[in-house]
Design a protein around this motif. Structure first.
Motif, PDB file in Angstrom:
ATOM      1  N   GLN A  51       0.708  -1.361   0.122  1.00  0.00           N
ATOM      2  CA  GLN A  51      -0.058   0.003  -0.058  1.00  0.00           C
ATOM      3  C   GLN A  51       0.933   1.350  -0.014  1.00  0.00           C
ATOM      4  OE1 GLN A  51      -3.129  -0.244   3.210  1.00  0.00           O
ATOM      5  NE2 GLN A  51      -4.313  -0.869   1.574  1.00  0.00           N
ATOM      6  N   ILE A  52       2.040   1.203   0.468  1.00  0.00           N
ATOM      7  CA  ILE A  52       2.855   2.459   0.292  1.00  0.00           C
ATOM      8  C   ILE A  52       3.781   2.342  -0.876  1.00  0.00           C
ATOM      9  CG2 ILE A  52       3.027   2.408   2.889  1.00  0.00           C
ATOM     10  CD1 ILE A  52       5.933   1.645   2.429  1.00  0.00           C
ATOM     11  N   GLY A  53       3.513   1.345  -1.549  1.00  0.00           N
ATOM     12  CA  GLY A  53       4.440   1.427  -3.006  1.00  0.00           C
ATOM     13  C   GLY A  53       5.794   1.044  -2.797  1.00  0.00           C
ATOM     14  N   ALA A  54       6.214  -0.242  -2.055  1.00  0.00           N
ATOM     15  CA  ALA A  54       7.609  -0.500  -1.879  1.00  0.00           C
ATOM     16  C   ALA A  54       7.897  -1.931  -2.298  1.00  0.00           C
ATOM     17  CB  ALA A  54       7.923  -0.532  -0.332  1.00  0.00           C
ATOM     18  N   ARG A  55       8.800  -2.324  -2.483  1.00  0.00           N
ATOM     19  CA  ARG A  55       9.393  -3.851  -3.302  1.00  0.00           C
ATOM     20  C   ARG A  55       9.172  -4.565  -2.199  1.00  0.00           C
ATOM     21  NH1 ARG A  55       8.716  -3.439  -8.599  1.00  0.00           N
ATOM     22  NH2 ARG A  55      10.135  -1.765  -9.589  1.00  0.00           N
ATOM     23  N   ASP A  56       9.719  -4.346  -0.852  1.00  0.00           N
ATOM     24  CA  ASP A  56       9.538  -4.904   0.142  1.00  0.00           C
ATOM     25  C   ASP A  56      10.009  -4.144   1.536  1.00  0.00           C
ATOM     26  OD1 ASP A  56       9.723  -7.332   2.000  1.00  0.00           O
ATOM     27  OD2 ASP A  56      10.562  -8.549   0.178  1.00  0.00           O
ATOM     28  N   MET A  57       9.973  -4.981   2.363  1.00  0.00           N
ATOM     29  CA  MET A  57      10.217  -4.192   3.930  1.00  0.00           C
ATOM     30  C   MET A  57      11.711  -3.613   3.615  1.00  0.00           C
ATOM     31  SD  MET A  57       7.820  -4.384   6.213  1.00  0.00           S
ATOM     32  CE  MET A  57       6.379  -5.074   6.252  1.00  0.00           C
ATOM     33  N   ALA A  58      11.990  -2.718   4.839  1.00  0.00           N
ATOM     34  CA  ALA A  58      13.218  -2.161   4.623  1.00  0.00           C
ATOM     35  C   ALA A  58      14.269  -3.165   4.881  1.00  0.00           C
ATOM     36  CB  ALA A  58      13.239  -1.232   5.885  1.00  0.00           C
TER      37      ALA A  58
END
Lengths: 201, 603
Positions: free
Chosen positions: B130-137
């Motif tokens: 939902q935030i538009g990221a490939r994966d977690m930090a």
């Protein structure tokens, strides 16, 4: 092909438009949150200490002198890792290896000195029996030593990598993260020491 | 591959996009790296969910067993003896078994299902999507978070099978009972395993929480400012903050408990006689543990309910085809609840001899929580108001969540008053209150989320007919089970008692208790039906054919139907608007990736 793209590249390919602010590196940020979390644990323990110290049957504890030596050792190691970080940034790798090794040695010495301190306390008949400052000291200082040990393991990995790592190290972020954590356990120790000096009396 | 697709300017609508055939295929991915030691946040989310479901079946079964005892205290059920041996001698649940059951029911549902199963699932699944990221930090830490949870589960399950049984001092494990092995069977090895398991659980939730916070603050796609985040993300963000700041305090309390149990210290113990034997411990304070425990324990109930609130907000807005009412007020009230959550723990301790003046401060702070809670309820109702509501099972569960949150929240006002609490504490009223407001409401949020995001998770739909049956039986059942407990509690019926039949004053409730038991068995059976629906639909459910089946604005519906590791095939889309442009300028919905039009009105 998309399938060839590795995740790391994905992360680097995050929108790099001018709209993005210059932010703290995510790993450094994560470390700061973790530090907040660790602080809460020690806040819980020291506030338990304060609550208990106001109750009857509270027994104070005379701190062994060796804790002063360990304080000096830890402060020195903090200085070492800061210098190690600087030499890493200046690409003086030999100096970096030496300094990170010194930090590691001083860290191990610190844990060893804490152990001696515990033994001296035990010899003064401050054992696990009872519920005074002494018992809290074992738990709180013990947990702190455990966190230092975690740092030592990280330093050990970095130390080994500095010698046998095939890949060239360019990013200083891991060193910065280690240095920040190391300063944190140092400051935490100072807080705990002063806490025991003032409230534990 | 599809470089021409998904350029930020492209408008993605409901039209059929058949990504199925050519979804990203992972080269060199073995079964183990893809399904077991996976670092893909979506897989980790599913792992949390399925582990949580298994735990929910175990924890729910425990409640059915002790409800049998409460509904039929005189009856013998020989089958229980067949299964549980001396724990159910003569077909009757023995006291030690009863306490073990309620303790494990609480521990499992609160921590393993509604904390790990709820925020573990949806934080992992939804935050990057939902935030538009490939994966977690930090995907590795994320994987470790699941595996620490798994280890905690293994330790807790193993405690069920030892000869002295699992922990049996209540899910709050108050000393001195939990500290003294000679005091009860459940305080022997089972209690040590409980502490070890919870320590692993705390590590798991910290690793997860660190990641969630760091990811939300650092990895948002271009254009995704904090005020454009869907409310699910805001809720999961505050949940993570609560966890990161409160779980360490529980850990310190448990470490002291471990010392008291095994090394002879007296942090919590003082002047105790067990079975005629005088213990040497002196100077400890059992109240100290309660402070440390509830400093986590109260934020914990918000760790459970905040994700449910976020999920309900999102689903109610999507399915009433209207913008969420009062977005900033929603964020503000989440923040207010987060702050207040840390300042009210002593309302669990009004009758411990707490200074009445201090108590009155905690009363005030507790009642203050009614303000942000009421704001949220108002906003949910006004979001539904005059909407074109699509009554999917997810919508029904979200509306059910609001209903339960209102009915359970109102009784919180009774309990938050220290004077009324003198009468109501430790009665069935408490059981009714927290099951409705936190337990069932949390489960409803979780069900709503599962029905809504199942197509994203597995590329198939859950069966809706079974979904409707699931909702109505659970909804009516939940009220039939827990509402009457208010009356029992007001009449003074204590919780945690094995058999109340020797009190004449409670004999009037014997039929009521039988009714509650029958309904619980029925509701439990319907949950098993849901579990069947879940696993059946993973493999045999109706296939999702459009990219955005619910006509939703958020970014997860711009990914392929079965997204690979990395989520988007081309570039990550850019965000141009908030997540709630429903029914705007004559259009049913406008996805976040669509640029603001020249003649568009501002919201």
């Amino acid at each position: 092909m998309v399938s060839d793209i590795k995740l790391k590249k994905f992360q680097n390919s995050l929108p790099s438009g001018g709209a993005q602010r210059k932010k703290l590196h995510p790993h450094k940020f994560t470390l700061w949150v973790a530090i907040g979390s660790i602080l809460m644990m020690f806040a819980g323990l020291t506030s338990a200490f304060i609550v208990k110290s106001n109750q009857t049957n509270w027994k104070t504890v005379a701190m062994p002198k060796v804790f002063w030596i360990s304080t000096a050792v830890l402060l020195l190691s903090s200085l070492m890792i800061q210098m190690a970080l600087r030499s890493f940034k200046n690409r003086e790798m030999n100096q970096y290896r030496l300094l990170i090794g010194l930090t590691l040695a001083l860290g191990i010495a610190f844990v060893f000195l804490q152990w001696i301190g515990f033994q001296q306390l035990w010899d003064q008949k401050v054992t696990f029996t009872g519920s005074g400052a002494g018992q809290f000291l074992y738990v709180i200082f013990g947990l702190h030593a455990l966190h230092v040990t975690g740092g030592i393991i990280a330093l050990l990995v970095m130390f080994v990598k500095a010698f046998i790592g095939k890949t060239k190290l360019y990013s200083s972020v891991p060193v910065q993260v280690a240095a920040t954590y190391w300063h944190f356990v140092d400051l935490l120790w100072l807080y705990l020491l002063i806490f025991f000096m003032i409230i534990g009396k | 591959m599809s470089e021409e697709m998904n350029t930020p300017q492209e408008v993605v609508t409901t039209h059929e996009v058949h990504h199925d055939e050519h979804h990203v295929h992972h080269h060199k991915e073995t079964f183990i790296t893809k399904y077991i030691f996976s670092q893909d946040h979506k897989t980790i989310g599913k792992q949390f969910l399925i582990t949580g479901i298994i735990w929910a079946i175990i924890g729910g079964l425990f409640s059915v067993l002790f409800r049998l005892q409460l509904g039929y205290p005189d009856q013998h059920f020989p089958i229980l003896e067949t299964f549980f041996g001396h724990w159910a001698k003569g077909g009757q649940i023995q006291p030690e078994f009863y306490y073990a059951l309620i303790t494990m029911h609480g521990t499992v549902l609160v921590f393993f299902v509604l904390t790990a199963g709820l925020s573990g699932t949806f934080a992992n699944l939804l935050i990057p999507l939902q935030i538009g990221a490939r994966d977690m930090a930090a995907p590795l830490l994320n994987m470790l978070s699941y595996w620490f949870f798994f280890m905690a589960s293994v330790v807790m399950v193993s405690s069920l099978f030892i000869s002295t049984g699992p922990a049996a001092g209540g899910w709050t494990v108050y000393p001195p009972l939990s500290a003294l092995g000679q005091a009860s069977e459940g305080s022997k090895l089972g209690m040590d395993l409980w502490i070890v398991s919870m320590a692993l659980f705390v590590v798991s939730s910290l690793l997860g929480g660190l990641n969630y916070i760091s990811t939300i603050l650092n990895m948002r796609t271009k254009g995704m400012s904090m005020t454009r985040l869907p409310l699910t993300i805001w809720a999961l963000f505050f949940t993570a903050i609560l966890g990161v700041l409160s779980f360490p305090v529980l850990l310190s309390g448990l470490i002291l408990l471990l010392f008291d149990r095994n090394l002879g210290t007296s942090f919590y113990l003082s002047d105790i006689v067990v079975n005629g034997q005088v213990l040497p411990n002196e100077g400890g304070s059992a109240i100290l543990f309660q402070h440390l425990f509830w400093f986590l324990g109260h934020p914990e109930v918000y760790i459970i309910i905040l994700p449910a609130m976020g999920i309900a907000s999102e689903i109610l807005s999507v399915n009433s085809r209207k913008p969420i009412f009062g977005y900033m007020a929603m964020v503000g009230s989440l923040f207010a609840i987060t702050v207040l959550a840390f300042l009210v723990w002593a309302h669990h301790m009004f009758v411990t001899g707490l200074n009445p003046f201090l108590g009155s401060i905690f009363v005030l702070l507790t009642l203050l929580i009614a303000v942000p809670s009421a704001i949220k309820v108002f906003n949910w109702l006004t979001t539904l108001w005059r909407g074109n509501i699509r009554f999917f099972p997810s919508t029904l569960f979200a509306i059910g969540f609001v209903s339960l949150f209102i009915s359970g929240g109102l009784t919180g006002i009774f309990l938050g008053n220290s004077t009324i609490d003198i009468h109501l504490h430790d009665t069935m009223f408490i059981v009714a209150h927290f099951h409705i407001v936190m337990g069932v409401a949390g489960m409803f949020g979780m069900f709503a989320g599962i029905y809504h995001w199942f197509p994203k998770m597995f590329g198939r739909y859950l069966n809706s007919t079974l979904g409707y049956i699931h909702f109505w039986v659970t909804m009516i059942g939940a009220y039939l089970i827990f509402w009457p407990m208010h009356y029992e509690g007001l009449a003074g019926m204590p919780r945690r008692y094995l058999d109340k039949s020797s009190w004449v004053s409670f004999s009037q409730f014997a039929d009521l208790d039988r009714m509650i038991t029958i309904v619980s068995i029925l509701v439990f059976a319907v949950q098993l039906m849901f579990v069947f629906n879940f696993f059946y639909s993973i493999f045999k459910g109706r296939k999702v054919t459009s990219q955005n089946p619910w006509g939703s604005n958020t970014l997860e519906w711009t990914t392929p139907i079965r997204p690979g590791h990395g989520n988007w095939e081309g570039e990550i889309p850019e965000v141009h608007r908030w997540a709630y442009d429903y029914g705007k300028d004559g259009r049913e919905f406008i996805p976040q990736v669509e640029p603001i039009g020249a003649n568009e009105s501002t919201h």
